[in-house]
Structures are given as structure tokens and as C-alpha cells.
Scaffold this motif. Sequence first.
Motif, short mmCIF file in Angstrom:
data_model
loop_
_atom_site.label_atom_id
_atom_site.label_comp_id
_atom_site.label_asym_id
_atom_site.label_seq_id
_atom_site.Cartn_x
_atom_site.Cartn_y
_atom_site.Cartn_z
N ALA A 294 1.25 -3.45 -0.18
CA ALA A 294 0.91 -4.03 -1.48
C ALA A 294 0.76 -2.98 -2.56
O ALA A 294 1.03 -3.23 -3.74
N ASP A 295 0.36 -1.77 -2.17
CA ASP A 295 0.19 -0.68 -3.14
C ASP A 295 0.47 0.64 -2.44
O ASP A 295 -0.42 1.22 -1.80
N GLY A 296 1.70 1.10 -2.55
CA GLY A 296 2.11 2.32 -1.85
C GLY A 296 1.76 3.60 -2.57
O GLY A 296 2.18 4.69 -2.14
N SER A 297 1.00 3.52 -3.66
CA SER A 297 0.64 4.73 -4.41
C SER A 297 -0.85 5.03 -4.32
O SER A 297 -1.36 5.88 -5.06
N ASN A 298 -1.54 4.38 -3.41
CA ASN A 298 -2.99 4.54 -3.28
C ASN A 298 -3.29 5.56 -2.18
O ASN A 298 -3.10 5.28 -0.99
#
Length: 368
Positions: free
Chosen positions: A35-39
Motif C-alpha cells: 500500500a505504501d512502498g516508500s515508508n
Amino acid sequence: PTTSFMADFKAAGDAAFKAHDFDKALEQYTLAIEADGSNKVLFSNRSATYASQQNYKAALLDANKCIELDSGWAKGHSRRGAAYVGLNNLVAALSSYEKAVEVDPNNANAKAQVTNLKSRMSGGSTGSNSMGGGSYPPSNDLVPGSNLEGASFIHIFVLLFTLLYFVPILGPARGADFYRFALGAGVAGNVLTLWRAWPKTFATLKDPRFLQSAELSFVLLSFMMQLSPPLPFALVPMACYATHNICRLHRATLVPRLPSFLRDRALWLVSDEGTQMTLAFAALSEVMVGVGAPFLLIVHGFRVIAVTIFYIQYLMKRYASSWWTRHAVSLLVSQLDKVLYHRFVPGAIGSLWTRLKSSVATFAMRRS
């Protein structure tokens, strides 16, 4: 909505991790990352989950992703250090924790890990991951050939001839010639090192330290290798050292002109971590050559018996003087232990392996 899903998955992963349900935690953190690959926090948490499952390679990959996302975040470096500890690479683990302290000087956990690892690596711990036997040498000046200032052409010849041996574009016969040329360049480098390091007197020839030096041992071994069929991968350690020294000596001149993907790798190679990896890989290559040398007797017969004996003697000297060689031997033995002491392996083989280790250790102690 994506952010909301990510938060829900993360919360579920956190709860599962606290409950030691690592399979579920891994599943939830993976969904959160999708869902959020930059976290960076998500990769950090999943790295910790993998480490809890003793999947240290996956833990290392996620730790590297943390650092890629934010190299100034101390926890990412700590996660990398924990993964390296699990992989039994204490040198790289120490470098990672030291980087965490550099980024966050108030990080008490990273400081404690640095102290603990230094103690273990200097023989101050009897834990199963301790390699024992002396302190580690991380600095560039301990890479063989690093004192050949003004003679970088020797490193270039070693690397060039090694490449032409492994990639025989001029034919197999020429490949064997380049093998000997590379050895000759290596001998030249070691002779020059001895010439610069020792007094030019007859007393030097009687000095036990000179006679036991790694450089002289390599020169004598190289002469034997010149007279024998090529030892597979015997040039790999030389090529490792030559590559490192070329990058180091030309760091301010040649390296900045390289394409970005090569420049970044060259700069990493001369960093503390890259230097440690160079020394570790070269030592492991030396050990693997030593392990494989006796099997050449089956192929070449008595033509290689002399060089096999010389190489094993050289390796024993390296074991006595080099932490890196001891570390490589320890890693190799630990991997063989996992195989030969496996519950599906007959007990007689495990007993034979135990007796072999004991005999080799006794012989090495008598020779040291």
C-alpha cells in the motif's frame, strides 16, 4: 484510502509481532508495504520480523531498503547490523552499528552493540558467533599491496592479466600464459613491498619475522605455482586486492570520471565496509583454493603435489597471522557442521568429521 489501508495493516502487523505471531506479522507488513512502498518504518518492521524468523538474508534486504529510503535514519543501519550478526558477518555488523552511532550519537542500543561486537571479535566473548583469535583490521593500509604508492601499474597488470586468464579471448594456451603473468606481477608487488619495508642487510635474511612474512611466503608459493598446472581461482584474492588498491590510489583522479553506476561502486569499495568485504572475500577465496587443491591430485597426479603442500603451508601461516583467514575458516567449518551433523546424515560421517577437525587442529597447533 491507501494511507488508511497501510495504517490498518501496520497496526495489525505490530499487534501480531508483539504476540510473537511472526507469520501473521510478516503478512500484514507486506500488505502495508504494497500500500505504501516508500515508508521506511514498514521495511524496518518487516526486517525485524524476518530476523525473528531467522531469515537473515531477507532481513538484510529490507534493512538495505530502509537505508536507501533514508540513509540518515539510525534504525535502518541498526537493522542492517542485526541482520549481519544473524549471518555471522560480525565485521559488517560492527560497521553498520558504527554507522548508526555516527548518524545518531545518542543511540544507546547501537553503542552497546558496538562495544559487544568489539569484545566478541577480540576474543572477549565465548558466544557461538564469536570468531575468536584477535582483533579485526578494518583500515585500508592493511589491504595487501596498499603501500605500493607510485607503483599502481603493478595492480593494473595483476587485474588485467587475471581478467585475460578467466576470459581467454586469445585462446586457452594464452590464458595459461596470462595466469603466470599475473603471478609474476604479484611477485613483483610483494618483492617491492619487502624492499621498502626491510633494511637491505644480510641480517634481514636471518630475521624470523622476515622469514615468516606473508609477502615472502607468497613469493615462494608463486614460484611453485609457476611450475605447476593452474590452481582454479588462485588469482581471485590477488584480483580483489588489486581492484581495491586501484580504486583507492585513483580515487581523486580516475574514479570521478567513471560512469555513475561504476563510480558509486568504486567509492563503496574503498569505504570501511567495502574494504572489509574485500578482505573477507579474498580470505574466503584463499581458503576455498586450499580446500580444492588436494582434489587436483586426482586430475593432475603428482605434478601438483608440491604446490598443494606449499599452498596448505601458506594457508596455515595466513591462518596464524590473519584474522580474516581465521574468520573464513570458521565460516566454512560452521557451514560444513550444519551439513555433516544433520539428522539425516549417518552418525559415522559426523564422527569422522569430528575426528578430522580434531586432527587438523592438532597438526596446526604443532606447526604454529
